[in-house]
Design a protein around this motif. Sequence first.
Motif, PDB file in Angstrom:
ATOM      1  N   LEU A 101      10.596   3.463  -5.422  1.00 40.93           N
ATOM      2  CA  LEU A 101      11.280   3.379  -4.004  1.00 40.93           C
ATOM      3  C   LEU A 101      12.430   3.685  -3.788  1.00 40.93           C
ATOM      4  CD1 LEU A 101       9.030   0.613  -2.228  1.00 40.93           C
ATOM      5  CD2 LEU A 101       8.537   3.316  -2.187  1.00 40.93           C
ATOM      6  N   VAL A 102      12.911   4.400  -2.742  1.00 42.04           N
ATOM      7  CA  VAL A 102      14.369   4.518  -2.494  1.00 42.04           C
ATOM      8  C   VAL A 102      14.610   4.029  -0.964  1.00 42.04           C
ATOM      9  CG1 VAL A 102      14.832   6.133  -4.110  1.00 42.04           C
ATOM     10  CG2 VAL A 102      14.041   6.892  -1.790  1.00 42.04           C
ATOM     11  N   VAL A 103      15.712   3.568  -0.615  1.00 40.76           N
ATOM     12  CA  VAL A 103      15.984   3.156   0.781  1.00 40.76           C
ATOM     13  C   VAL A 103      16.076   4.307   1.600  1.00 40.76           C
ATOM     14  CG1 VAL A 103      17.791   2.388   2.315  1.00 40.76           C
ATOM     15  CG2 VAL A 103      17.492   1.241   0.208  1.00 40.76           C
ATOM     16  N   GLY A 104      15.508   4.264   2.687  1.00 43.71           N
ATOM     17  CA  GLY A 104      15.423   5.578   3.642  1.00 43.71           C
ATOM     18  C   GLY A 104      13.880   6.268   3.649  1.00 43.71           C
ATOM     19  N   GLN A 105      13.233   5.866   2.522  1.00 45.73           N
ATOM     20  CA  GLN A 105      11.875   6.506   2.179  1.00 45.73           C
ATOM     21  C   GLN A 105      10.850   6.050   3.185  1.00 45.73           C
ATOM     22  OE1 GLN A 105      10.542   6.160  -1.750  1.00 45.73           O
ATOM     23  NE2 GLN A 105       8.454   6.705  -1.373  1.00 45.73           N
ATOM     24  N   LEU A 106       9.963   7.130   3.540  1.00 39.84           N
ATOM     25  CA  LEU A 106       9.001   6.927   4.468  1.00 39.84           C
ATOM     26  C   LEU A 106       7.965   5.898   4.096  1.00 39.84           C
ATOM     27  CD1 LEU A 106       7.326   7.615   7.252  1.00 39.84           C
ATOM     28  CD2 LEU A 106       6.309   9.549   5.905  1.00 39.84           C
ATOM     29  N   VAL A 107       7.450   4.884   4.878  1.00 44.05           N
ATOM     30  CA  VAL A 107       6.399   4.163   4.362  1.00 44.05           C
ATOM     31  C   VAL A 107       5.460   3.806   5.843  1.00 44.05           C
ATOM     32  CG1 VAL A 107       7.463   2.961   2.602  1.00 44.05           C
ATOM     33  CG2 VAL A 107       8.002   2.082   4.765  1.00 44.05           C
ATOM     34  N   VAL A 108       4.333   3.495   5.316  1.00 49.30           N
ATOM     35  CA  VAL A 108       3.172   3.304   6.480  1.00 49.30           C
ATOM     36  C   VAL A 108       2.757   1.886   6.324  1.00 49.30           C
ATOM     37  CG1 VAL A 108       1.022   4.069   7.520  1.00 49.30           C
ATOM     38  CG2 VAL A 108       2.788   5.906   6.561  1.00 49.30           C
ATOM     39  N   ALA A 109       2.498   1.101   7.379  1.00 49.71           N
ATOM     40  CA  ALA A 109       1.903  -0.101   7.246  1.00 49.71           C
ATOM     41  C   ALA A 109       0.610  -0.171   7.875  1.00 49.71           C
ATOM     42  CB  ALA A 109       2.740  -1.320   7.927  1.00 49.71           C
ATOM     43  N   VAL A 110      -0.567  -0.666   7.210  1.00 56.44           N
ATOM     44  CA  VAL A 110      -1.710  -0.835   7.835  1.00 56.44           C
ATOM     45  C   VAL A 110      -2.330  -2.347   7.856  1.00 56.44           C
ATOM     46  CG1 VAL A 110      -4.122   0.300   7.554  1.00 56.44           C
ATOM     47  CG2 VAL A 110      -2.196   1.751   6.915  1.00 56.44           C
ATOM     48  N   GLY A 111      -2.478  -2.562   8.751  1.00 57.69           N
ATOM     49  CA  GLY A 111      -3.399  -4.170   8.704  1.00 57.69           C
ATOM     50  C   GLY A 111      -4.010  -4.215  10.303  1.00 57.69           C
ATOM     51  N   LEU A 116      -6.308  -6.892  16.173  1.00 56.52           N
ATOM     52  CA  LEU A 116      -6.505  -5.489  16.481  1.00 56.52           C
ATOM     53  C   LEU A 116      -6.786  -4.582  15.167  1.00 56.52           C
ATOM     54  CD1 LEU A 116      -3.578  -4.906  19.153  1.00 56.52           C
ATOM     55  CD2 LEU A 116      -6.192  -5.323  19.485  1.00 56.52           C
ATOM     56  N   ALA A 117      -8.003  -4.312  14.754  1.00 57.91           N
ATOM     57  CA  ALA A 117      -8.339  -3.630  13.482  1.00 57.91           C
ATOM     58  C   ALA A 117      -7.824  -2.282  13.314  1.00 57.91           C
ATOM     59  CB  ALA A 117      -9.624  -3.846  13.347  1.00 57.91           C
ATOM     60  N   GLY A 118      -7.316  -2.162  12.091  1.00 59.57           N
ATOM     61  CA  GLY A 118      -7.168  -0.815  11.773  1.00 59.57           C
ATOM     62  C   GLY A 118      -5.751  -0.145  12.322  1.00 59.57           C
ATOM     63  N   SER A 119      -4.855  -1.081  12.583  1.00 55.03           N
ATOM     64  CA  SER A 119      -3.693  -0.726  13.327  1.00 55.03           C
ATOM     65  C   SER A 119      -2.535  -0.164  12.090  1.00 55.03           C
ATOM     66  CB  SER A 119      -2.692  -2.083  14.181  1.00 55.03           C
ATOM     67  OG  SER A 119      -3.725  -2.411  14.918  1.00 55.03           O
ATOM     68  N   VAL A 120      -1.857   0.790  12.677  1.00 53.32           N
ATOM     69  CA  VAL A 120      -1.111   1.600  11.689  1.00 53.32           C
ATOM     70  C   VAL A 120       0.361   1.850  12.489  1.00 53.32           C
ATOM     71  CG1 VAL A 120      -0.594   3.994  10.646  1.00 53.32           C
ATOM     72  CG2 VAL A 120      -2.893   3.127  10.850  1.00 53.32           C
ATOM     73  N   THR A 121       1.474   1.482  11.673  1.00 57.70           N
ATOM     74  CA  THR A 121       2.778   1.633  12.124  1.00 57.70           C
ATOM     75  C   THR A 121       3.378   2.347  10.778  1.00 57.70           C
ATOM     76  OG1 THR A 121       3.527  -0.435  11.090  1.00 57.70           O
ATOM     77  CG2 THR A 121       2.697  -0.154  13.690  1.00 57.70           C
ATOM     78  N   ALA A 122       4.564   3.160  11.198  1.00 57.20           N
ATOM     79  CA  ALA A 122       5.264   3.775  10.299  1.00 57.20           C
ATOM     80  C   ALA A 122       6.958   3.639  10.302  1.00 57.20           C
ATOM     81  CB  ALA A 122       5.122   5.306  10.362  1.00 57.20           C
ATOM     82  N   GLY A 123       7.509   3.752   9.270  1.00 55.33           N
ATOM     83  CA  GLY A 123       8.968   3.446   9.227  1.00 55.33           C
ATOM     84  C   GLY A 123       9.536   3.898   7.957  1.00 55.33           C
ATOM     85  N   VAL A 124      10.500   3.264   7.684  1.00 52.59           N
ATOM     86  CA  VAL A 124      11.398   3.614   6.341  1.00 52.59           C
ATOM     87  C   VAL A 124      11.491   2.433   5.526  1.00 52.59           C
ATOM     88  CG1 VAL A 124      12.419   5.561   7.254  1.00 52.59           C
ATOM     89  CG2 VAL A 124      13.567   3.501   7.271  1.00 52.59           C
ATOM     90  N   VAL A 125      11.855   2.536   4.214  1.00 47.51           N
ATOM     91  CA  VAL A 125      12.076   1.440   3.448  1.00 47.51           C
ATOM     92  C   VAL A 125      13.717   0.929   3.871  1.00 47.51           C
ATOM     93  CG1 VAL A 125      12.907   0.595   1.020  1.00 47.51           C
ATOM     94  CG2 VAL A 125      10.843   1.872   1.568  1.00 47.51           C
ATOM     95  N   SER A 126      13.933  -0.137   4.327  1.00 50.39           N
ATOM     96  CA  SER A 126      15.293  -0.556   4.807  1.00 50.39           C
ATOM     97  C   SER A 126      16.034  -1.056   3.875  1.00 50.39           C
ATOM     98  CB  SER A 126      15.022  -1.636   6.082  1.00 50.39           C
ATOM     99  OG  SER A 126      14.234  -1.097   7.023  1.00 50.39           O
ATOM    100  N   ALA A 127      15.604  -1.652   2.913  1.00 49.13           N
ATOM    101  CA  ALA A 127      16.315  -2.339   1.758  1.00 49.13           C
ATOM    102  C   ALA A 127      15.402  -2.985   0.661  1.00 49.13           C
ATOM    103  CB  ALA A 127      17.039  -3.577   2.261  1.00 49.13           C
ATOM    104  N   LEU A 128      15.784  -2.825  -0.525  1.00 48.95           N
ATOM    105  CA  LEU A 128      15.073  -3.257  -1.815  1.00 48.95           C
ATOM    106  C   LEU A 128      15.718  -4.487  -2.261  1.00 48.95           C
ATOM    107  CD1 LEU A 128      14.432   0.355  -3.070  1.00 48.95           C
ATOM    108  CD2 LEU A 128      12.749  -1.139  -2.241  1.00 48.95           C
TER     109      LEU A 128
END
Length: 302
Positions: A101-111, A116-128
């Motif tokens: 992974l690199v900072v700024g890369q797109l990631v998608v969170a599912v939980g 609320l089942a099957g919720s999806v959010t998106a963002g970026v890697v902020s830091a490692l």
Amino acid sequence: MDELDSYSRTVAAVAAEITGKVAAVRVGRGSGSAVVTGEGVLVTNAHVVGDASRGRADFADGTQAEFVVAGTDQLSDLAVLRARRSADLPEPVRLGDADSLVVGQLVVAVGNPLGLAGSVTAGVVSALGRSLPTRSGRAARVVEDVIQTDAPLNPGNSGGALADHRARVVGINTAVAGIGLGLAVPVNATTRRILAALLEDGRVRRAYLGVVGTPAPVPADIARRYGRKDGLRLVEVISGSPAAKAGLRPGDLVLDVGRRQVHDAQGVQSQLFADAIGRPLPVTVLRNGAMVDVVAVPTELS
């Protein structure tokens, strides 16, 4: 507009691939999320499971599966669940490698935040390489090398998936760090070793060295001479620990452990499993401009 469409298509494709493979889990009075990672196997956070020995997984399509807790590891905040019937679970996710992974890369969170089942959010890697304080009984511990993301997380997301743009799971969401900040345990070679141990033995045996460090650059002259850019600066050496007995000191810049180059805490921890307990472990540090070699003998982490 084309860029927005491309972004939307990527997130939608990841959601379509991952959502059905992430369950809402209920254990006693607690709840969270879990990811199907193998035949009859789910992974979640240790803090979601707590002291529970069994529970139920509910998927977005209405499928339910009873499970038993195969093992938990507080130090990595990971837990493995085994379904009573593997046929009850969907196909597993594809696991990626968080080390790429690199900072700024797109990631998608599912939980399953707030139930609320099957919720999806998106963002970026902020830091490692973040550290996450946690507790095991009365003992304070730190989960190292955590991924920080601005993909919105809420209570109930813990144990859910953090996926890259190719729908490969690169992290297990573990905490809400604050407004607009989330943290995830990375999926990498060390994580896979932990999960395998939990499946096989129900616990992870670790070696204890007794140091706390932070990544730091190597002085320019040393970098030119040895071709090294960074190492692990020791900020604390625990009194009476194997590291202290070997002669390691706060301020030492660790370059090699077990004759392998070290750049961060992960580089040390990846070598501190059961096979290192009681065995000589060579450590090379830079101290006052000079290379110093010591040999530590790690004990078992209790």
